[in-house]
Design a protein around this motif. Sequence first.
Motif, PDB file in Angstrom:
ATOM      1  N   SER A  83       0.811  -1.218   0.000  1.00  0.00           N
ATOM      2  CA  SER A  83       0.000   0.000   0.000  1.00  0.00           C
ATOM      3  C   SER A  83       0.845   1.270   0.000  1.00  0.00           C
ATOM      4  N   VAL A  84       2.010   1.202   0.639  1.00  0.00           N
ATOM      5  CA  VAL A  84       2.848   2.402   0.762  1.00  0.00           C
ATOM      6  C   VAL A  84       3.735   2.630  -0.459  1.00  0.00           C
ATOM      7  N   LEU A  85       3.770   1.661  -1.369  1.00  0.00           N
ATOM      8  CA  LEU A  85       4.625   1.812  -2.555  1.00  0.00           C
ATOM      9  C   LEU A  85       3.977   2.737  -3.580  1.00  0.00           C
ATOM     10  N   ASP A  86       4.811   3.532  -4.256  1.00  0.00           N
ATOM     11  CA  ASP A  86       4.294   4.398  -5.304  1.00  0.00           C
ATOM     12  C   ASP A  86       3.957   3.567  -6.534  1.00  0.00           C
ATOM     13  N   THR A  87       3.157   4.143  -7.416  1.00  0.00           N
ATOM     14  CA  THR A  87       2.687   3.428  -8.605  1.00  0.00           C
ATOM     15  C   THR A  87       3.832   2.934  -9.480  1.00  0.00           C
ATOM     16  N   ALA A  88       4.849   3.781  -9.650  1.00  0.00           N
ATOM     17  CA  ALA A  88       5.981   3.412 -10.512  1.00  0.00           C
ATOM     18  C   ALA A  88       6.701   2.179  -9.985  1.00  0.00           C
ATOM     19  N   THR A  89       6.892   2.103  -8.668  1.00  0.00           N
ATOM     20  CA  THR A  89       7.572   0.944  -8.087  1.00  0.00           C
ATOM     21  C   THR A  89       6.738  -0.316  -8.250  1.00  0.00           C
ATOM     22  N   LYS A  90       5.435  -0.200  -8.053  1.00  0.00           N
ATOM     23  CA  LYS A  90       4.566  -1.364  -8.247  1.00  0.00           C
ATOM     24  C   LYS A  90       4.629  -1.861  -9.690  1.00  0.00           C
ATOM     25  N   GLU A  91       4.690  -0.919 -10.625  1.00  0.00           N
ATOM     26  CA  GLU A  91       4.774  -1.302 -12.034  1.00  0.00           C
ATOM     27  C   GLU A  91       6.088  -2.014 -12.336  1.00  0.00           C
ATOM     28  N   VAL A  92       7.163  -1.556 -11.708  1.00  0.00           N
ATOM     29  CA  VAL A  92       8.460  -2.215 -11.887  1.00  0.00           C
ATOM     30  C   VAL A  92       8.401  -3.642 -11.357  1.00  0.00           C
ATOM     31  N   LEU A  93       7.822  -3.828 -10.174  1.00  0.00           N
ATOM     32  CA  LEU A  93       7.710  -5.163  -9.592  1.00  0.00           C
ATOM     33  C   LEU A  93       6.811  -6.056 -10.451  1.00  0.00           C
ATOM     34  N   ASP A  94       5.730  -5.479 -10.954  1.00  0.00           N
ATOM     35  CA  ASP A  94       4.825  -6.260 -11.817  1.00  0.00           C
ATOM     36  C   ASP A  94       5.554  -6.745 -13.066  1.00  0.00           C
ATOM     37  N   ALA A  95       6.402  -5.878 -13.613  1.00  0.00           N
ATOM     38  CA  ALA A  95       7.140  -6.239 -14.828  1.00  0.00           C
ATOM     39  C   ALA A  95       8.176  -7.327 -14.553  1.00  0.00           C
ATOM     40  N   MET A  96       8.614  -7.422 -13.304  1.00  0.00           N
ATOM     41  CA  MET A  96       9.614  -8.420 -12.930  1.00  0.00           C
ATOM     42  C   MET A  96       8.988  -9.771 -12.562  1.00  0.00           C
ATOM     43  N   GLU A  97       7.684  -9.800 -12.404  1.00  0.00           N
ATOM     44  CA  GLU A  97       7.006 -11.027 -12.012  1.00  0.00           C
ATOM     45  C   GLU A  97       7.267 -12.146 -13.023  1.00  0.00           C
ATOM     46  N   PRO A  98       7.531 -13.352 -12.534  1.00  0.00           N
ATOM     47  CA  PRO A  98       7.669 -14.484 -13.459  1.00  0.00           C
ATOM     48  C   PRO A  98       6.320 -14.763 -14.119  1.00  0.00           C
TER      49      PRO A  98
ATOM     50  N   ALA B 230       5.898   7.613   4.789  1.00  0.00           N
ATOM     51  CA  ALA B 230       5.276   7.172   3.535  1.00  0.00           C
ATOM     52  C   ALA B 230       3.804   6.911   3.787  1.00  0.00           C
ATOM     53  N   GLU B 231       2.956   7.312   2.855  1.00  0.00           N
ATOM     54  CA  GLU B 231       1.515   7.234   3.085  1.00  0.00           C
ATOM     55  C   GLU B 231       0.841   6.154   2.247  1.00  0.00           C
ATOM     56  N   ALA B 232      -0.291   5.667   2.742  1.00  0.00           N
ATOM     57  CA  ALA B 232      -1.061   4.642   2.041  1.00  0.00           C
ATOM     58  C   ALA B 232      -2.544   4.856   2.304  1.00  0.00           C
TER      59      ALA B 232
END
Length: 286
Positions: A136-151, A190-192
């Motif tokens: 919840s505290v992660l910014d959108t860009a970081t979540k997108e990076v993690l999503d792109a790294m998902e197997p 950091a906010e969520a």
Amino acid sequence: PTVAGQTSRRPKRMKSDDVELLYSRRNVPAGPTTVRELFQWPATVLEQIATRPGCKDRMLRNMVNGVLNTTDYSGVDCPREICYQLGAAMQKIWNIHPSMRFLRSCDNGVIQQKVLTWISNELDGGKSCVFSELESVLDTATKEVLDAMEPTEAQRSSKDPDDREATIAAYQDMKAVLFQNRKRLFKSTAEAYCIQHQDCRCPLLPADFNDTTKLRLNWSGTTCVGWSAVGHQKGHADASERDHHVWTAQRVALAEEGKEDGFFQECTVRYPVEEHLANSLEDTHR
């Protein structure tokens, strides 16, 4: 022997988790055997603490100004009940009852969230926060990076050793990204989005955690699916690794910022404590 009209029954086979659990507890004192002993558990814990040289003094010294708590993988927030029971026993036996407040919980289960918001309303006057997920505290860009790294789904479900290795490598890469950027991602401010306080975004840690005179703890029952004998036993290739790396990176970041003093973590006996906790947190925890 088989009685006429009946079939023979084989003894229940113990799962590997059961065997490992028994082995891990071989030197642990026996638990309660009666209902009376069960309800005397808090007093029993205090008695054990009092018999260890210096343990009671250290405990009281750490708790004298109060304890601030957060929980992740919160479920129905059992740590609250633990603290309530111990607090009541401390009042009765030692005539001391330090303040123990819970300020934030987090769980992605719908039923659990309903329970946690009810707890916030009933026990905290609606003040404690309830987050929906660790990210919840992660910014959108970081979540997108993690999503792109998902197997890929094919890699996660495959039994091919090469796919397994690729899946493990993907989650390890996520861990590296989270740890390298931990100070930015997991600042205490950091906010969520907060389920309890729907009109605003709430900080990861309330301002109360700036008070260094209090003991500041996190409680977590991290997901056991990847390690339990009753699961698929994917280990480091399980999808829960992503959340786990978020949680450990957060512990390190908050410790480095001086906003969290320690944590309690619970999981299956097959959980790799040395690798997942001892090695990952060796620079900030002991």
